[in-house]
Design a protein around this motif. Structure first.
Motif, PDB file in Angstrom:
ATOM      1  N   GLN A 188      51.887 -23.800 -17.478  1.00  0.00           N
ATOM      2  CA  GLN A 188      52.036 -23.409 -18.878  1.00  0.00           C
ATOM      3  C   GLN A 188      53.414 -22.797 -19.126  1.00  0.00           C
ATOM      4  N   ARG A 189      53.904 -21.993 -18.174  1.00  0.00           N
ATOM      5  CA  ARG A 189      55.241 -21.403 -18.324  1.00  0.00           C
ATOM      6  C   ARG A 189      56.312 -22.498 -18.278  1.00  0.00           C
ATOM      7  N   THR A 190      56.124 -23.467 -17.396  1.00  0.00           N
ATOM      8  CA  THR A 190      57.083 -24.574 -17.317  1.00  0.00           C
ATOM      9  C   THR A 190      57.099 -25.365 -18.620  1.00  0.00           C
ATOM     10  N   TYR A 191      55.917 -25.637 -19.152  1.00  0.00           N
ATOM     11  CA  TYR A 191      55.836 -26.429 -20.378  1.00  0.00           C
ATOM     12  C   TYR A 191      56.409 -25.656 -21.558  1.00  0.00           C
ATOM     13  N   ARG A 192      56.241 -24.354 -21.537  1.00  0.00           N
ATOM     14  CA  ARG A 192      56.834 -23.537 -22.606  1.00  0.00           C
ATOM     15  C   ARG A 192      58.361 -23.630 -22.545  1.00  0.00           C
ATOM     16  N   ASP A 193      58.921 -23.588 -21.333  1.00  0.00           N
ATOM     17  CA  ASP A 193      60.372 -23.764 -21.189  1.00  0.00           C
ATOM     18  C   ASP A 193      60.804 -25.124 -21.734  1.00  0.00           C
ATOM     19  N   LEU A 194      59.998 -26.137 -21.465  1.00  0.00           N
ATOM     20  CA  LEU A 194      60.301 -27.485 -21.956  1.00  0.00           C
ATOM     21  C   LEU A 194      60.344 -27.511 -23.482  1.00  0.00           C
ATOM     22  N   LEU A 195      59.341 -26.931 -24.125  1.00  0.00           N
ATOM     23  CA  LEU A 195      59.281 -26.957 -25.586  1.00  0.00           C
ATOM     24  C   LEU A 195      60.414 -26.149 -26.217  1.00  0.00           C
ATOM     25  N   ILE A 196      60.715 -24.984 -25.632  1.00  0.00           N
ATOM     26  CA  ILE A 196      61.753 -24.129 -26.201  1.00  0.00           C
ATOM     27  C   ILE A 196      63.120 -24.817 -26.159  1.00  0.00           C
ATOM     28  N   SER A 197      63.368 -25.564 -25.098  1.00  0.00           N
ATOM     29  CA  SER A 197      64.689 -26.199 -24.925  1.00  0.00           C
ATOM     30  C   SER A 197      64.746 -27.628 -25.436  1.00  0.00           C
ATOM     31  N   TYR A 198      63.627 -28.170 -25.872  1.00  0.00           N
ATOM     32  CA  TYR A 198      63.527 -29.620 -26.079  1.00  0.00           C
ATOM     33  C   TYR A 198      64.586 -30.153 -27.051  1.00  0.00           C
ATOM     34  N   PHE A 199      64.773 -29.491 -28.173  1.00  0.00           N
ATOM     35  CA  PHE A 199      65.758 -29.941 -29.152  1.00  0.00           C
ATOM     36  C   PHE A 199      67.071 -29.164 -29.051  1.00  0.00           C
ATOM     37  N   ARG A 200      66.994 -27.943 -28.515  1.00  0.00           N
ATOM     38  CA  ARG A 200      68.178 -27.078 -28.469  1.00  0.00           C
ATOM     39  C   ARG A 200      69.075 -27.383 -27.270  1.00  0.00           C
ATOM     40  N   ASP A 201      68.463 -27.680 -26.126  1.00  0.00           N
ATOM     41  CA  ASP A 201      69.226 -27.911 -24.892  1.00  0.00           C
ATOM     42  C   ASP A 201      68.531 -29.005 -24.091  1.00  0.00           C
ATOM     43  N   PRO A 202      68.757 -30.276 -24.436  1.00  0.00           N
ATOM     44  CA  PRO A 202      68.036 -31.387 -23.785  1.00  0.00           C
ATOM     45  C   PRO A 202      68.195 -31.433 -22.268  1.00  0.00           C
ATOM     46  N   ALA A 203      69.371 -31.055 -21.749  1.00  0.00           N
ATOM     47  CA  ALA A 203      69.583 -31.109 -20.298  1.00  0.00           C
ATOM     48  C   ALA A 203      68.677 -30.106 -19.582  1.00  0.00           C
ATOM     49  N   ALA A 204      68.580 -28.885 -20.112  1.00  0.00           N
ATOM     50  CA  ALA A 204      67.697 -27.883 -19.528  1.00  0.00           C
ATOM     51  C   ALA A 204      66.237 -28.295 -19.701  1.00  0.00           C
ATOM     52  N   ALA A 205      65.918 -28.871 -20.852  1.00  0.00           N
ATOM     53  CA  ALA A 205      64.553 -29.344 -21.098  1.00  0.00           C
ATOM     54  C   ALA A 205      64.162 -30.422 -20.097  1.00  0.00           C
ATOM     55  N   ASN A 206      65.117 -31.273 -19.742  1.00  0.00           N
ATOM     56  CA  ASN A 206      64.830 -32.342 -18.789  1.00  0.00           C
ATOM     57  C   ASN A 206      64.489 -31.777 -17.416  1.00  0.00           C
ATOM     58  N   GLN A 207      65.153 -30.681 -17.021  1.00  0.00           N
ATOM     59  CA  GLN A 207      64.827 -30.058 -15.743  1.00  0.00           C
ATOM     60  C   GLN A 207      63.424 -29.453 -15.771  1.00  0.00           C
ATOM     61  N   ALA A 208      63.046 -28.844 -16.894  1.00  0.00           N
ATOM     62  CA  ALA A 208      61.690 -28.314 -17.030  1.00  0.00           C
ATOM     63  C   ALA A 208      60.668 -29.446 -17.019  1.00  0.00           C
ATOM     64  N   LEU A 209      60.996 -30.535 -17.693  1.00  0.00           N
ATOM     65  CA  LEU A 209      60.101 -31.688 -17.726  1.00  0.00           C
ATOM     66  C   LEU A 209      59.887 -32.231 -16.321  1.00  0.00           C
ATOM     67  N   GLU A 210      60.970 -32.338 -15.542  1.00  0.00           N
ATOM     68  CA  GLU A 210      60.856 -32.846 -14.173  1.00  0.00           C
ATOM     69  C   GLU A 210      59.965 -31.944 -13.322  1.00  0.00           C
ATOM     70  N   SER A 211      60.128 -30.624 -13.444  1.00  0.00           N
ATOM     71  CA  SER A 211      59.288 -29.700 -12.680  1.00  0.00           C
ATOM     72  C   SER A 211      57.825 -29.869 -13.043  1.00  0.00           C
ATOM     73  N   PHE A 212      57.546 -29.963 -14.337  1.00  0.00           N
ATOM     74  CA  PHE A 212      56.162 -30.122 -14.795  1.00  0.00           C
ATOM     75  C   PHE A 212      55.569 -31.427 -14.272  1.00  0.00           C
ATOM     76  N   VAL A 213      56.314 -32.510 -14.409  1.00  0.00           N
ATOM     77  CA  VAL A 213      55.809 -33.821 -13.993  1.00  0.00           C
ATOM     78  C   VAL A 213      55.647 -33.891 -12.477  1.00  0.00           C
TER      79      VAL A 213
END
Length: 296
Positions: A188-213
């Motif tokens: 849940q914490r990882t996914y929250r990081d993904l959502l927070i960065s999704y539009f603001r910082d796509p590169a950071a969001a991609n790292q969160a997405l990779e961790s979650f997946v």
């Protein structure tokens, strides 16, 4: 016969992290080794040079990977499967096959070590089988000792191609209730990081997405549970925005994040099927696709 556990070198400046990392690395799969207090990038290069033949993968703290250290590791051929522990900043800290994990999400460490080894070996196979006329030495990082490590890992793991086997004992459904709770809360914490960065910082969001997946795949997270995590977080955001008097219509756009997660999961499952295994049995023949040497 059980294969020997792989040796995971812990290169951590923050000493409190050592015990936490050891706690979340499964003993039936990995043998963590604390290489001692590391205060600088120079220490990282020196330690890995001494332990070159003993180390199979590394867990390394982000603050130790400055530009000079990264360059020195590359020059010395000290490329290992790696989990970088630190902030999601959308940059490459060690090498392109690394995976990232924040300090508050180390419950997922074992699954992300799995993913880092899988990515490292997959890249190694690509570079030893160049396509489209590419030069075999196009990536110096996989030459010499790094190439030997890739070959050694494949031999020790009983690898079939680059399809790393998942461990059913670590599937979410097979964990003790308290570990299930810890893992889901970490996701849940990882996914929250993904959502927070999704539009603001796509590169950071991609790292969160990779961790979650990575964790979802190697931990066999049900798709319905991933959707539940998404919906619960969106609902929390909706309530918070409503209380603060802000518009919340834009939250519908975050369905794109869920679609991204599903797409990446589908790709990981696709890659887990060796290309020589046919998905279309011959007429009158039933073929079982579950091979004991292939990821379950």
């Amino acid at each position: 016969m059980a294969r020997p556990a792989l040796t995971i070198a812990l290169l951590l400046k923050t000493r409190d992290l050592v015990e936490i990392c050891c706690q979340w690395l499964p003993v039936n799969r990995y043998s963590p080794v604390d290489l001692g207090a590391v205060e600088s990038g120079e220490g990282v290069v020196e330690l890995l040079s001494l332990q070159r033949e003993a180390v199979d993968a590394v867990v390394i703290e982000q603050c130790l990977l400055d530009e000079k250290t990264r360059e020195s590791l590359g020059v010395e051929g000290l490329m290992f499967p790696a989990v970088v522990v630190g902030e999601l900043m959308g940059r490459v800290d060690y090498h392109p096959q690394e995976v990232h994990l924040p300090k508050d999400q180390l419950e997922q460490l074992g699954y992300n070590v799995d993913a880092s080894i899988s990515r490292f070996l997959r890249q190694g196979q690509k570079e030893t089988r160049p396509e489209d006329g590419a030069e075999q030495n196009a990536m110096p990082a996989m030459e010499g000792s790094a190439w030997k490590l890739s070959s050694r890992l494949q031999e020790r793991l009983g690898y079939l191609g680059v399809f790393y086997k998942r461990d059913p004992s670590r599937f979410l459904a097979n964990l003790p209730p308290d570990e299930q709770r810890d893992l889901v809360q970490s996701l849940q914490r990882t996914y929250r990081d993904l959502l927070i960065s999704y539009f603001r910082d796509p590169a950071a969001a991609n790292q969160a997405l990779e961790s979650f997946v990575n964790t979802a795949f190697f931990g066999d997270l049900p798709i319905t549970r991933a959707v539940e995590i998404h919906m619960n977080l969106i609902d929390d955001f909706w309530k918070q925005l409503r209380l603060e008097g802000h518009k919340n219509d834009f939250l519908q756009d975050y369905r794109l994040a869920l679609l991204d997660v599903m797409a990446h999961l589908c790709e990981m499952y696709r890659r887990s099927i060796p290309p020589e295994v046919s998905l279309t049995p011959a007429a009158g023949e039933r073929r079982v696709l579950t091979d004991p040497e292939v990821a379950p």
